[in-house]
Motif scaffolding. Structure first.
Motif, PDB file in Angstrom:
ATOM      1  N   PRO A 154       0.803  -1.228   0.000  1.00 32.85           N
ATOM      2  CA  PRO A 154       0.000   0.000   0.000  1.00 32.85           C
ATOM      3  C   PRO A 154       0.833   1.273   0.000  1.00 32.85           C
ATOM      4  O   PRO A 154       0.306   2.349  -0.290  1.00 32.85           O
ATOM      5  CB  PRO A 154      -0.824  -0.124   1.281  1.00 32.85           C
ATOM      6  N   ASN A 155       2.137   1.189   0.335  1.00 28.70           N
ATOM      7  CA  ASN A 155       2.967   2.393   0.364  1.00 28.70           C
ATOM      8  C   ASN A 155       3.866   2.532  -0.858  1.00 28.70           C
ATOM      9  O   ASN A 155       4.750   3.390  -0.877  1.00 28.70           O
ATOM     10  CB  ASN A 155       3.826   2.413   1.635  1.00 28.70           C
ATOM     11  N   VAL A 156       3.658   1.714  -1.877  1.00 25.07           N
ATOM     12  CA  VAL A 156       4.506   1.754  -3.073  1.00 25.07           C
ATOM     13  C   VAL A 156       4.304   3.046  -3.858  1.00 25.07           C
ATOM     14  O   VAL A 156       5.266   3.738  -4.212  1.00 25.07           O
ATOM     15  CB  VAL A 156       4.234   0.543  -3.983  1.00 25.07           C
ATOM     16  N   LYS A 157       3.072   3.378  -4.141  1.00 27.22           N
ATOM     17  CA  LYS A 157       2.776   4.547  -4.969  1.00 27.22           C
ATOM     18  C   LYS A 157       2.242   5.720  -4.150  1.00 27.22           C
ATOM     19  O   LYS A 157       1.611   6.629  -4.686  1.00 27.22           O
ATOM     20  CB  LYS A 157       1.783   4.167  -6.072  1.00 27.22           C
ATOM     21  N   GLU A 179       8.402   5.663  -7.923  1.00 25.06           N
ATOM     22  CA  GLU A 179       9.137   6.575  -8.794  1.00 25.06           C
ATOM     23  C   GLU A 179      10.644   6.464  -8.575  1.00 25.06           C
ATOM     24  O   GLU A 179      11.431   6.497  -9.535  1.00 25.06           O
ATOM     25  CB  GLU A 179       8.683   8.014  -8.552  1.00 25.06           C
ATOM     26  N   GLY A 180      11.056   6.333  -7.326  1.00 25.43           N
ATOM     27  CA  GLY A 180      12.477   6.200  -7.038  1.00 25.43           C
ATOM     28  C   GLY A 180      13.069   4.933  -7.620  1.00 25.43           C
ATOM     29  O   GLY A 180      14.172   4.944  -8.195  1.00 25.43           O
ATOM     30  N   SER A 456      10.543  14.456   1.425  1.00 24.47           N
ATOM     31  CA  SER A 456      10.264  14.652  -0.003  1.00 24.47           C
ATOM     32  C   SER A 456      11.015  13.670  -0.891  1.00 24.47           C
ATOM     33  O   SER A 456      10.525  13.240  -1.934  1.00 24.47           O
ATOM     34  CB  SER A 456      10.628  16.082  -0.420  1.00 24.47           C
ATOM     35  N   GLU A 457      12.235  13.309  -0.499  1.00 28.46           N
ATOM     36  CA  GLU A 457      13.088  12.462  -1.337  1.00 28.46           C
ATOM     37  C   GLU A 457      13.031  10.989  -0.938  1.00 28.46           C
ATOM     38  O   GLU A 457      13.925  10.209  -1.291  1.00 28.46           O
ATOM     39  CB  GLU A 457      14.527  12.959  -1.258  1.00 28.46           C
ATOM     40  N   LEU A 458      11.974  10.590  -0.235  1.00 32.28           N
ATOM     41  CA  LEU A 458      11.951   9.240   0.328  1.00 32.28           C
ATOM     42  C   LEU A 458      12.104   8.159  -0.735  1.00 32.28           C
ATOM     43  O   LEU A 458      12.793   7.152  -0.519  1.00 32.28           O
ATOM     44  CB  LEU A 458      10.671   9.014   1.138  1.00 32.28           C
ATOM     45  N   GLY A 459      11.489   8.336  -1.892  1.00 32.13           N
ATOM     46  CA  GLY A 459      11.581   7.324  -2.951  1.00 32.13           C
ATOM     47  C   GLY A 459      12.987   7.169  -3.482  1.00 32.13           C
ATOM     48  O   GLY A 459      13.468   6.045  -3.700  1.00 32.13           O
ATOM     49  N   ASN A 460      13.669   8.282  -3.681  1.00 28.26           N
ATOM     50  CA  ASN A 460      15.050   8.228  -4.168  1.00 28.26           C
ATOM     51  C   ASN A 460      15.988   7.675  -3.110  1.00 28.26           C
ATOM     52  O   ASN A 460      16.893   6.890  -3.410  1.00 28.26           O
ATOM     53  CB  ASN A 460      15.516   9.625  -4.597  1.00 28.26           C
ATOM     54  N   SER A 461      15.796   8.092  -1.854  1.00 24.67           N
ATOM     55  CA  SER A 461      16.648   7.591  -0.769  1.00 24.67           C
ATOM     56  C   SER A 461      16.508   6.084  -0.621  1.00 24.67           C
ATOM     57  O   SER A 461      17.503   5.359  -0.471  1.00 24.67           O
ATOM     58  CB  SER A 461      16.287   8.276   0.549  1.00 24.67           C
TER      59      SER A 461
END
Length: 654
Positions: A154-157, A179-180, A456-461
């Motif tokens: 549930p936290n993927v997108k 996205e990351g 904000s950058e959680l996906g990239n991190s």
């Protein structure tokens, strides 16, 4: 800021002991003291205790007529009023130095350096909890038989960037884990297949769609148009402002416009965005509000929270409606225009007690059952080489004004993990939460990451850590127990007739688990790396006021990495019951593969050895022998040493 609660039977906002004796005199605090929101319970007592500012405005206990009457009747002296005013004026004076114009408009920081810093902070906060058989890091290319990856949960997108309520901030953008990971795989020399499944529902209400809808520039977001008059107004509605929003959870308590009567918060907002479904199915639409709201999909009314409203308790401090839902059958890849027509709090048909404009939450989610979503996820997991399960909590689960009822991840998340592991053993679970959660499946998964709420950058991190572009070095800032009943406060938690007993005393966190010898799931200070370190050569010197430590360590692994060294102090043969050891300092050192280095600490002896003597109302350091314990977590002590204090003494202050 003063807290809401009482200490020893007296509210903190009117406690001379706390505000004057401790805060002003002992701690030498010279700033303004204000209350938490609505955390004032008196006029005379709070003024005399030195609570300088009641928040929020308009005041309830310090209206002019109340204060003037208190002064004229000699209940409160003018000197008390003057003293409180001085601290407020001091705050105003200091604030003016920032030179922020009165009419300044909030604007985002679009400096690339800000994004780089946020990503770095996110990287450093992530904690690697398990990495059996070297399942991590993953490869960006098709190697070792890894040709495709499923990302499920549930936290993927969804960008779980922060907790809810006052833990939230308006963000310029948010990078979701999906996205990351997508961006990371594009960096590979060849393509690794990437698939997605929802797997489980998380919140009891429909999720925020600020990251799902597209605005009029086909970018993520929602367009909000503020009008003076309602949609059925015969003349010009008078457009006051147009804003691009990144969230569908909107509170309007601080909205203002020169086109509005400041004493009348009645106006209307149309929220619009384009929704493009991931799959053909029936979708739920829903909204709760303080005000009135209707949701239209391609101009067809789908949800009515206007003509008939029912009280709920999900949001707005229990003053809003329940979430009203409706559904529509939508086709994959087809753009649908979503419009939410909202009227502010004066249009509300129920009692709210609010004096501002209120707000609304609205969301969209596929209409399905937990069993059906797990079944789809299991089918996908069978077809891929690796599975990343991104689960955890959300703003709805972790917010202000309430406590979590248990440690479980809501819904069917644990069932999802158990079923996926049955069909694919190559599973990495990423948990997002601000506090411990139950992990009954922890022993069954080879990879486990605690990612917190990553900003904000959680996906990239997260992608940086998953694919090895950053070697994790984060450590747990709290103990993760195996079950709720193991918590130090389990028997004391909650109030009885407004009274709470802090029966755990100083035995909080790791101090408790070590004292009663209860094994946690993951200990305080714990965290793995993709490399290994060896500690050696502890040196200790004592100059009477402080102990100075020097620790040598070597990166014995194959890649660059960082280790966090933790210093614990233990008194031998204490004269009172004390924790087995107490953390007194920590520091991080980074080393290349094969490199050796050293890290130094200087620790105040009085702070490292003292405890509070309740009889003397002073801190006390007892003479004796103290152990220095050096480790990489509270239960992984690598080196030991000793120092001696020659005398017992008491002290006060900071």
């Amino acid at each position: 800021m003063t807290s809401y609660n009482k200490i020893n039977g007296e509210h903190v906002s009117q406690s001379k002991t706390i505000l004057q004796e401790i805060l002003r005199k002992e701690f030498k605090y010279d700033g303004t003291i204000m209350s938490d929101w609505f955390g004032v319970y008196s006029t005379k007592e709070s003024l005399e205790a030195g609570l300088n500012l009641e928040m929020p405005g308009p005041t309830r206990f310090r209206q002019a007529v109340q204060v003037i009457h208190a002064v004229q009747s000699n209940e409160v002296s003018e000197e008390v009023i003057d003293e409180n005013v001085r601290y407020v004026l001091q705050l105003v004076s200091e604030s003016l130095k920032a030179e922020i114009p009165n009419d300044v408009v909030e604007s985002p920081n679009d400096d690339p350096a800000a994004s780089e810093l946020l990503r770095k902070l996110g990287n450093e906060s992530i904690v690697l909890l398990k990495n059996e058989s070297g399942i991590l890091p993953l490869s960006k290319t098709s190697v070792k038989g890894q040709k495709n990856i499923a990302v499920i949960g549930p936290n993927v997108k969804v960008a779980q960037d922060s907790g809810g309520g006052s833990a939230s901030m308006t963000t310029r953008y948010k990078i979701t884990p999906w996205e990351g990971i997508q961006a990371k795989l594009k960096e590979g020399n060849d393509t690794v297949g990437l698939e997605y499944a929802l797997g489980a529902f998380l919140d009891s209400t429909l999720p925020d769609v600020g990251e799902v809808l597209l605005n009029e520039e086909d970018e993520k977001g929602i367009v909000a148009r503020f009008y003076k008059y309602p949609p059925d107004h015969k003349g010009d509605r008078i457009l006051m402002e147009t804003l691009n929003l990144s969230t569908s959870r909107v509170l309007l308590s601080d909205y203002s416009s020169d086109k509005l009567d400041p004493n009348n918060p009645l106006y209307y907002v149309d929220f619009t965005g384009t929704f493009i479904p991931d799959e053909t199915a029936e979708y739920n639409f829903g909204t709760s509000c303080v005000g009135t709201a209707q949701i239209f999909v391609d101009d067809v009314l789908v949800v009515d929270n206007k003509t008939k409203q029912t009280k709920g308790d999900a949001y707005f401090l229990g003053m809003g409606t329940r979430e009203e839902r409706g559904s529509a059958y939508l086709e994959k890849g087809v753009p649908y225009k979503v419009r939410v027509e909202f009227g502010t709090a004066p249009t509300y048909t129920l009692e709210s007690g609010l004096e501002d404009a209120g707000g609304l939450y609205f969301g969209i989610q596929i209409k399905s059952t937990p069993e059906a979503e797990i079944s789809k996820a299991v089918k996908l997991a069978k077809e891929v080489d690796k599975v990343i399960l991104i689960v955890g909590l959300s703003k709805e689960c972790e917010s202000e004004g309430f406590d979590r009822p248990n440690m479980d991840i809501p819904g069917y998340t644990s069932d999802l993990i158990e079923e996926v592991v049955k069909v694919n053993p190559n599973v990495i679970v990423v948990n997002q939460s601000g506090s411990p959660v139950s992990m009954p499946w922890a022993k069954k998964v080879p990879g486990l990451i605690q990612a917190w709420f990553g900003g904000s950058e959680l996906g990239n991190s997260l992608a940086d850590v998953l694919f090895g572009d950053y070697n994790p070095s984060g450590k747990l800032s709290m103990t993760f127990p195996k079950r709720l009943q193991d918590n130090p406060s389990y028997l004391n938690f909650g109030s009885t007739n407004g009274q709470v007993w802090y029966g755990e005393d100083v035995y909080v966190g790791y101090r408790y688990y070590e004292k009663v010898e209860v094994e946690p799931l993951f200990s305080f200070g714990y965290g793995l790396s993709y490399t290994t370190f060896e500690l050696h050569g502890l040196e200790i010197s004592n100059n009477g006021d402080s102990i100075n430590l020097k620790i040598k360590l070597t990166n014995t692994g194959a890649i660059y990495g960082a280790e966090v060294i933790q210093i614990y102090i233990k008194q031998e043969n204490p004269i009172i019951p004390r924790p087995k050891k107490e953390l007194k300092d920590f520091g991080k050192i980074s080393l290349e593969a094969g490199e050796s280095g050293s890290i130094e600490f200087s620790i105040s002896i009085k702070e490292a050895t003292s405890y509070w003597n309740g009889l003397k109302h002073k801190w006390q350091s007892d003479k004796g022998i103290y152990k220095v314990l050096v480790g990489t977590s509270s239960d992984d002590i690598k080196l030991q040493g000793k120092f001696v204090t020659p005398r017992t003494f008491n002290w006060i202050g900071v």
